[in-house]
Design an enzyme around this catalytic site. Structure first.
Site, PDB file in Angstrom:
ATOM      1  N   HIS A 109      72.404 -18.001   7.279  1.00 40.92           N
ATOM      2  CA  HIS A 109      73.288 -18.674   6.328  1.00 40.92           C
ATOM      3  C   HIS A 109      74.029 -19.784   7.073  1.00 40.92           C
ATOM      4  CE1 HIS A 109      75.766 -19.388   2.856  1.00 40.92           C
ATOM      5  NE2 HIS A 109      76.826 -19.362   3.641  1.00 40.92           N
ATOM      6  N   GLU A 180      71.711 -22.814  13.706  1.00 41.06           N
ATOM      7  CA  GLU A 180      70.641 -22.074  13.033  1.00 41.06           C
ATOM      8  C   GLU A 180      69.411 -21.903  13.908  1.00 41.06           C
ATOM      9  OE1 GLU A 180      69.823 -23.472   9.034  1.00 41.06           O
ATOM     10  OE2 GLU A 180      71.827 -24.329   8.955  1.00 41.06           O
TER      11      GLU A 180
HETATM   12  C1  GRF Z   1      68.993 -25.175   5.561  1.00 38.93           C
HETATM   13  O1  GRF Z   1      70.138 -25.702   4.924  1.00 38.93           O
HETATM   14  C2  GRF Z   1      69.308 -23.829   6.118  1.00 38.93           C
HETATM   15  O2  GRF Z   1      70.661 -23.746   6.508  1.00 38.93           O
HETATM   16  C3  GRF Z   1      69.097 -22.913   4.976  1.00 38.93           C
HETATM   17  O3  GRF Z   1      67.989 -23.464   4.278  1.00 38.93           O
HETATM   18  C4  GRF Z   1      67.963 -24.897   4.486  1.00 38.93           C
HETATM   19  C5  GRF Z   1      66.607 -25.406   4.837  1.00 38.93           C
HETATM   20  O4  GRF Z   1      66.146 -24.728   5.954  1.00 38.93           O
HETATM   21  N1  GRF Z   1      68.902 -21.576   5.448  1.00 38.93           N
HETATM   22  P1  GRF Z   1      64.624 -24.989   6.522  1.00 38.93           P
HETATM   23  O5  GRF Z   1      64.607 -26.373   7.135  1.00 38.93           O
HETATM   24  O6  GRF Z   1      63.673 -24.909   5.338  1.00 38.93           O
HETATM   25  O7  GRF Z   1      64.435 -23.916   7.539  1.00 38.93           O
END
Ligand code: GRF
Length: 200
Positions: A109, A180
């Site tokens: 998150h 992340e």
């Molecule tokens: C990002 O905003 C991430 O924080 C959320 O989903 C979005 C896209 O993530 N979990 P990704 O590039 O598809 O992994």
């Protein structure tokens, strides 16, 4: 550790996991499948490029939600996964999946739970809310998925500085790059090496 990664979009978190497995930052782990609810998700291209099985199971392809839930659960069960990783996954998961994989589903998150989380706080929303509130520190959280939204036990968090000039997009990018893409692979590696217990 056999993992399945559920995605919906660009797949940059998936890419971070793939890179970490390939460069040894994540050990004892095999990405058995990537499942997207969106057939155009670039995440599926990323999986294909690394020889990982990718498939699309979309609610749009079914008569009703129950049908989708049943197929998704059966498809996932067929892979005999140890852990399910939600990486930018925007689909509501079947309650049977949550209960069937208790403390074996983790999610990333883009905020420091319990701040800026819950229904509606996805994509840019957590970052917009952080800027509106004027917090000086935000970040990301890896947590177990339970029946609620962003309410399960927290595994890892990483703080990120908010800068005066930040826009939601600039802040989102910093949180992804500095938090992340660091703590999601780290959580998987800790689980794979039994430093974090799952399924209990
Ligand atoms: C990002 O905003 C991430 O924080 C959320 O989903 C979005 C896209 O993530 N979990 P990704 O590039 O598809 O992994």
């Amino acid at each position: 550790l056999r993992i399945g990664v559920l995605v919906s979009g660009g797949g940059t978190n998936l890419q971070a996991i793939i890179d970490a497995v390939e460069n040894g930052k994540i050990t004892n782990t095999e990405i058995a499948v990537v499942i997207s609810n969106n057939k155009n998700a670039y995440a599926l291209e990323r999986a294909k490029g690394h020889g990982i099985e990718g498939k699309c199971i979309s609610p749009k392809d079914f008569e009703n939600r129950d049908e989708f839930n049943k197929v998704l659960l059966n498809e996932i069960n067929a892979y005999h996964l140890d852990l399910i990783v939600l990486a930018g996954c925007m689909v509501i998961l079947p309650p049977e999946l949550i209960s069937g994989y208790k403390n074996r589903i983790i999610n990333i998150h883009p905020a420091l739970i319990p701040s800026f989380c819950g229904k509606g706080f996805y994509g840019l929303e957590p970052h917009k809310a952080a800027l509106e509130r004027g917090v000086k520190i935000t970040g990301a959280t890896v947590h177990f998925v339970d029946e609620g939204t962003d309410t399960g036990p927290i595994l890892l968090q990483k703080a990120v500085e908010v800068k005066e000039s930040d826009t939601p997009e600039v802040l989102q990018k910093r949180v992804m790059e500095e938090a992340e893409w660091v703590i999601l692979p780290e959580a998987i590696n800790l689980i794979a090496n039994e430093k974090i217990k799952i399924g209990v």
